[in-house]
Scaffold this motif. Structure first.
Motif, PDB file in Angstrom:
ATOM      1  N   THR A  37       0.814  -1.221   0.000  1.00 46.86           N
ATOM      2  CA  THR A  37       0.000   0.000   0.000  1.00 46.86           C
ATOM      3  C   THR A  37       0.846   1.269   0.000  1.00 46.86           C
ATOM      4  O   THR A  37       0.318   2.358  -0.096  1.00 46.86           O
ATOM      5  CB  THR A  37      -0.931   0.020   1.227  1.00 46.86           C
ATOM      6  N   SER A  38       2.174   1.128   0.139  1.00 49.61           N
ATOM      7  CA  SER A  38       3.031   2.315   0.144  1.00 49.61           C
ATOM      8  C   SER A  38       2.956   3.018  -1.200  1.00 49.61           C
ATOM      9  O   SER A  38       3.028   2.375  -2.241  1.00 49.61           O
ATOM     10  CB  SER A  38       4.482   1.918   0.440  1.00 49.61           C
ATOM     11  N   ASN A  39       2.850   4.325  -1.170  1.00 52.59           N
ATOM     12  CA  ASN A  39       2.782   5.101  -2.410  1.00 52.59           C
ATOM     13  C   ASN A  39       3.603   6.375  -2.264  1.00 52.59           C
ATOM     14  O   ASN A  39       3.067   7.420  -1.893  1.00 52.59           O
ATOM     15  CB  ASN A  39       1.335   5.434  -2.759  1.00 52.59           C
ATOM     16  N   LEU A  43       3.903  11.779  -1.836  1.00 54.00           N
ATOM     17  CA  LEU A  43       4.757  12.769  -1.172  1.00 54.00           C
ATOM     18  C   LEU A  43       4.680  14.104  -1.910  1.00 54.00           C
ATOM     19  O   LEU A  43       4.490  14.142  -3.128  1.00 54.00           O
ATOM     20  CB  LEU A  43       6.207  12.294  -1.148  1.00 54.00           C
ATOM     21  N   PRO A  44       4.868  15.231  -1.213  1.00 56.81           N
ATOM     22  CA  PRO A  44       4.960  16.531  -1.900  1.00 56.81           C
ATOM     23  C   PRO A  44       6.115  16.520  -2.899  1.00 56.81           C
ATOM     24  O   PRO A  44       7.118  15.827  -2.692  1.00 56.81           O
ATOM     25  CB  PRO A  44       5.222  17.515  -0.748  1.00 56.81           C
ATOM     26  N   ILE A  49      11.559  14.843  -4.767  1.00 55.57           N
ATOM     27  CA  ILE A  49      12.819  15.049  -5.481  1.00 55.57           C
ATOM     28  C   ILE A  49      14.009  14.973  -4.526  1.00 55.57           C
ATOM     29  O   ILE A  49      15.064  14.437  -4.861  1.00 55.57           O
ATOM     30  CB  ILE A  49      12.797  16.393  -6.233  1.00 55.57           C
ATOM     31  N   LYS A  50      13.828  15.501  -3.329  1.00 56.90           N
ATOM     32  CA  LYS A  50      14.916  15.464  -2.362  1.00 56.90           C
ATOM     33  C   LYS A  50      15.296  14.034  -2.005  1.00 56.90           C
ATOM     34  O   LYS A  50      16.478  13.714  -1.819  1.00 56.90           O
ATOM     35  CB  LYS A  50      14.511  16.226  -1.095  1.00 56.90           C
ATOM     36  N   LEU A  51      14.298  13.160  -1.927  1.00 58.51           N
ATOM     37  CA  LEU A  51      14.561  11.774  -1.555  1.00 58.51           C
ATOM     38  C   LEU A  51      15.059  10.928  -2.713  1.00 58.51           C
ATOM     39  O   LEU A  51      16.003  10.158  -2.574  1.00 58.51           O
ATOM     40  CB  LEU A  51      13.289  11.143  -0.985  1.00 58.51           C
ATOM     41  N   LYS A  56       8.405  13.128 -10.252  1.00 53.31           N
ATOM     42  CA  LYS A  56       7.430  12.044 -10.344  1.00 53.31           C
ATOM     43  C   LYS A  56       7.244  11.556 -11.777  1.00 53.31           C
ATOM     44  O   LYS A  56       7.104  10.349 -12.024  1.00 53.31           O
ATOM     45  CB  LYS A  56       6.092  12.503  -9.750  1.00 53.31           C
ATOM     46  N   THR A  57       7.261  12.482 -12.729  1.00 51.20           N
ATOM     47  CA  THR A  57       7.096  12.087 -14.130  1.00 51.20           C
ATOM     48  C   THR A  57       8.243  11.201 -14.580  1.00 51.20           C
ATOM     49  O   THR A  57       8.035  10.145 -15.207  1.00 51.20           O
ATOM     50  CB  THR A  57       7.015  13.331 -15.028  1.00 51.20           C
ATOM     51  N   ALA A  58       9.478  11.612 -14.263  1.00 51.78           N
ATOM     52  CA  ALA A  58      10.643  10.823 -14.659  1.00 51.78           C
ATOM     53  C   ALA A  58      10.663   9.468 -13.959  1.00 51.78           C
ATOM     54  O   ALA A  58      11.051   8.457 -14.553  1.00 51.78           O
ATOM     55  CB  ALA A  58      11.925  11.599 -14.350  1.00 51.78           C
TER      56      ALA A  58
END
Length: 378
Positions: A37-39, A43-44, A49-51, A56-58
């Motif tokens: 269920t993790s998604n 995330l913002p 990107i920081k993580l 998200k697109t890439a």
């Protein structure tokens, strides 16, 4: 009837073991539920990107591209493929130990599983995506675009098709008595074990070529001489294709297709002007290495890769592909500002080959002299 104390002891141990088994099974079910269920896409954007370094697109495109090459049955107790990709991205970006990655965001992935996942995803990226995302300019249009990229950014060195250098990626010491890859072969001039990675960058910090095949003790010039790119440049020159230059530091020999600095050039001379323009343009590769390592911290000297050369090489190639994906999607952040590779320095000393008077070196010096004269006129 008296109760046998040993029987009571056996019953207590038996029921305690059953309780432990049920608890472990419940915990596995919890972890499986969390994984399924993790998604991370929830995330913002900035945190995402920081993580993971990609947006998200890439990331979605990456998952879809890699899934095409995965042919294995899905089992309920396996980590979903998209979370395998996320776990690998976390390792690449954070450079932490596997246990740290596995425990982040309730992924519930064990350290041995993380190790297998990392090897699998790195192999998928390096085998299937590297040819798509890392390409040296070979067509006339590709060469023109790279040259114009350098000129449009204000670099005054003419006809540059890339800047080349090597950087050391730290790995755990191999066995001293290994018959093929002994530890001494990986001990570099800075005193730590590494893979000496050759890379070529364009003006946009895109990696045009990367080579992670050689141990840390191998010199930059030797890697260049044995590389496919060197053979390609030499062949093209012999076919009459001229005025295409890579820029390298003084650790490389001067060649008609590889321009190096002029040693001991007097100040306020045309040779000094040449060196200044050469250094300013060649600095692109130093900045490229800096951004690459800052974005994917597993490549940094203080984040030693605890893997064999083969596995570490796949991780390096994967990070090179992901770096170019970041450039493709123009994913900008604080990592891209004034970032140079200052971890291991350069081989800025006279290479012995530079004083050998063979035809290639002689012709390289002649062409370099022509460039100096052109700079005086311009």
């Amino acid at each position: 009837m008296a109760v046998n104390p040993e029987f009571i002891y056996f019953q207590m141990n038996f029921f305690e073991e059953i309780r432990n088994i049920l608890n472990r099974h419940h915990l596995r079910l919890q972890f499986r539920s969390i994984r399924d269920t993790s998604n991370p896409f929830e995330l913002p954007n900035e945190k995402f990107i920081k993580l993971f370094r990609l947006n998200k697109t890439a990331t979605l495109e990456l998952i879809q591209d890699l899934e095409m090459f995965v042919n294995e049955p899905t089992r309920k107790d396996k980590v979903p493929f998209h979370l395998q990709v996320f776990a690998s991205l976390l390792f690449y970006s954070q450079g932490g130990y596997q246990t740290t990655v596995g425990e982040d965001y309730n992924l519930g992935i064990s350290q041995p599983m993380i190790s297998r996942i990392l090897n699998k995803i790195s192999n998928l990226i390096s085998v299937h995506l590297l040819p798509r995302y890392i390409k040296f300019p070979t067509t006339a249009n590709e060469v023109i675009n790279v040259k114009e990229g350098f000129l449009n950014k204000g670099f005054l060195f003419p006809n540059v098709i890339g800047t080349i250098d090597c950087t050391h990626i730290a790995i755990v010491s191999p066995k001293i008595d290994h018959p093929v890859t002994p530890a001494v072969a990986y001990l570099n001039r800075k005193g730590f074990h590494s893979i000496n990675v050759q890379a070529i960058f364009d003006s946009n910090l895109m990696i045009l070529n990367v080579n992670a095949r050689y141990p840390g003790a191998v010199h930059d010039a030797a890697i260049w001489e044995a590389s496919s790119i060197h053979r390609y440049c030499r062949r093209r020159y012999q076919e009459g294709i001229r005025n295409n230059y890579l820029l390298g530091d003084s650790g490389y020999p001067i060649q008609p297709w590889l321009m190096t600095p002029i040693l001991d050039a007097p100040p306020n001379t045309p040779q000094a002007v040449y060196n200044d323009r050469h250094i300013r343009t060649r600095n692109v590769v130093e900045r490229g290495f800096g951004v690459w390592k800052a974005r994917f911290r597993c490549l940094r000297k203080d984040r030693v890769l605890h893997y064999s050369h083969a596995t570490a090489g796949r991780i390096i190639y994967a990070c090179a592909v992901l770096h170019n994906i970041c450039r493709k999607y123009n994913i900008q952040n604080e990592l891209d500002a004034n970032m140079n590779d200052d971890e291991d320095g350069n081989d800025n000393y006279i290479n012995a080959n530079d004083n050998v008077n063979d035809d290639i070196l002689t012709e390289g010096r002649f062409i370099r002299g022509q460039i100096v004269n052109q700079m005086v006129l311009n």
